[in-house]
Scaffold this motif. Structure first.
Motif, PDB file in Angstrom:
ATOM      1  N   UNK A  59       0.828  -1.206   0.000  1.00 38.64           N
ATOM      2  CA  UNK A  59       0.000   0.000   0.000  1.00 38.64           C
ATOM      3  C   UNK A  59       0.860   1.252   0.000  1.00 38.64           C
ATOM      4  N   UNK A  60       1.976   1.170   0.679  1.00 33.14           N
ATOM      5  CA  UNK A  60       2.891   2.311   0.732  1.00 33.14           C
ATOM      6  C   UNK A  60       3.672   2.456  -0.559  1.00 33.14           C
ATOM      7  N   UNK A  61       3.591   1.448  -1.403  1.00 32.22           N
ATOM      8  CA  UNK A  61       4.276   1.529  -2.678  1.00 32.22           C
ATOM      9  C   UNK A  61       5.721   1.059  -2.635  1.00 32.22           C
ATOM     10  N   UNK A  62       6.138   0.510  -1.490  1.00 35.69           N
ATOM     11  CA  UNK A  62       7.539   0.093  -1.383  1.00 35.69           C
ATOM     12  C   UNK A  62       7.804  -1.244  -2.069  1.00 35.69           C
ATOM     13  N   UNK A  63       6.817  -2.101  -2.076  1.00 36.28           N
ATOM     14  CA  UNK A  63       6.976  -3.385  -2.755  1.00 36.28           C
ATOM     15  C   UNK A  63       5.770  -3.638  -3.645  1.00 36.28           C
ATOM     16  N   UNK A  64       5.909  -4.546  -4.577  1.00 36.44           N
ATOM     17  CA  UNK A  64       4.771  -4.951  -5.394  1.00 36.44           C
ATOM     18  C   UNK A  64       4.805  -6.462  -5.564  1.00 36.44           C
TER      19      UNK A  64
ATOM     20  N   UNK B 186      -0.450   8.969  -5.016  1.00 39.64           N
ATOM     21  CA  UNK B 186      -1.011   8.215  -3.900  1.00 39.64           C
ATOM     22  C   UNK B 186       0.077   7.905  -2.889  1.00 39.64           C
ATOM     23  N   UNK B 187      -0.255   7.988  -1.642  1.00 44.74           N
ATOM     24  CA  UNK B 187       0.708   7.701  -0.594  1.00 44.74           C
ATOM     25  C   UNK B 187      -0.054   7.305   0.658  1.00 44.74           C
ATOM     26  N   UNK B 188       0.518   6.476   1.491  1.00 39.06           N
ATOM     27  CA  UNK B 188      -0.170   6.153   2.737  1.00 39.06           C
ATOM     28  C   UNK B 188       0.017   7.301   3.720  1.00 39.06           C
ATOM     29  N   UNK B 189      -0.960   7.442   4.605  1.00 39.29           N
ATOM     30  CA  UNK B 189      -0.937   8.529   5.570  1.00 39.29           C
ATOM     31  C   UNK B 189      -0.107   8.127   6.776  1.00 39.29           C
TER      32      UNK B 189
END
Lengths: 243, 243
Positions: A59-64, B186-189
DNA sequence: AAGTGGTCTAGACCACGTG
DNA sequence: ACGTGGTCTAGACCACTTT
């Protein structure tokens, strides 16, 4: 060893450790993470909890994730300016990445109602529909759906569309957009798009819609883009309009 | 009864049924969904599976959760144009919603490095930092962090900042932005923002950064916005620049 | 005190991708 | 054939909100 006095939930502590290995560069872009079962053993947690940490990082975009192959470190976001048309490939390459466009289909279809309405043309009119997939460093990052009024660019589909569309429109048809309406928001990817990008249905994406008009306000092109949420940053420059 | 011949995973079939009640209007905006335990009984599934369906719907923006109170139907997205400064409240009200701004803090701080760099001012300079929370229909939807150069607007913090900031800057200080650089992704809060919005840390958000400059390219305002991902759509109109 | 979501365990079977 | 993630069960305890 993890501090067991800490109140932070286990899955977030695991997240932190994994995130650390990523931001510190111990795990490089596109590198595969250890298997879920391996992680759960390593941290003495259930696979469910391990997955919770992984989903959080996703969700944070660090991994997929890639289908059933595993989890991977997300490469750096590219910048993307949907208001320019200098060509996707050169724009991405300027940032030090490789890029590629693939045409999935090009057809003449009856205009979808919302396109007709947004573009101010009659419902039912035939329009060109072009479907493309774009890669950054050989990773499929977006699906693009383009609608064009054939009146403005007859015979367009005969050309190769794996290149800058606007270059083509400018040189072959003397078309030049004067104004663009953009619509941008996070949205989950539906089944066909997700499949085309090799990700799970329902995973997060960023939706961009662009309506291009000429000086007379006539619709030239409508473009829908479905991006992986972690692949880019929208970067737009806007000049103030005098009101 | 659900068709057990269907291959679609259970949690997605549950998702579909719930989604149906929402889009069909059986469940209205802000209405509370049945409790997780109640849903699991109703569908003869585990709570884990029920949650999977709920999390999916959350990702799609159809529902949201409020701390430990339950799950609720997400109200309609508003349109939001970060390139205009006609005032948040009036802009939202034009769309038939109520809006409200609350100032969380206003202080003079040493400029963060990235703000100094993006704004082209010396590191370490003191700047105004304003923190605001904005509501739509009494639901907190975004946290805004604003940086201003005190040189341009001395005494600003003495004013009430629960109103349109740009109205104030224009009428009191004759400031007018000529150009804006936008960055959207998009980014997590993170924890403080999530807490201020009453959502879970790590939930998805949309990040918007805006750098406003005057005609001379001098930095006037930098603004960071952290939005709930399901609260809005970015809508921007861009005129082509002659290159 | 009761109800809610938040977290977590310890398993299981399946479908798909890769060797 | 094997390893991987994808899905799912049947419980449990905790922290917080509401009544």
């Amino acid at each position: 060893m993890m501090n067991t006095m800490e109140k932070r939930p286990v899955y977030l502590r695991v997240r932190d450790e994994l995130a650390d290995k990523i931001v510190s560069g111990i795990w490089q872009a596109n590198e595969k993470l250890p298997a879920e079962r391996q992680l759960s053993e390593q941290f003495s947690i259930t696979r469910v909890t391990a997955r919770q940490a992984l989903v959080q990082l996703e969700a944070e975009g660090l991994i997929f994730r890639s289908n059933r192959r595993g989890w991977f470190v997300t490469p750096q976001r590219i910048n993307y300016d949907p208001s320019r048309d200098i060509g996707f490939v050169s724009y991405v390459e300027e940032q030090g990445f490789s890029a590629r466009t693939e045409t999935l289909s090009k057809t003449l279809v009856e205009v979808p109602d919302w396109v007709a309405d947004a573009g101010g043309i009659a419902r039912g009119t035939p329009v060109y529909e072009i479907l493309r997939r774009r890669y950054i460093n050989e990773r499929p990052c977006l699906i693009e759906k383009i609608y064009l009024n054939p009146k403005n660019c007859p015979g367009l589909l005969q050309h190769s569309l794996n290149q800058s569309l606007w270059h083509l429109l400018r040189t072959e048809y003397q078309l030049d957009p004067a104004e663009r309406d953009l619509e941008i928001y996070p949205q989950t990817l539906d089944a066909p798009v997700a499949e085309a990008l090799g990700v799970n249905t329902g995973s997060t994406g960023l939706y961009i819609r662009r309506v291009c008009r000429d000086q007379n306000g006539e619709f030239l092109e409508i473009d829908e883009e479905f991006w992986l949420h972690n692949a880019m940053k929208v970067v737009v420059q806007v000049s103030s309009k005098s009101l």
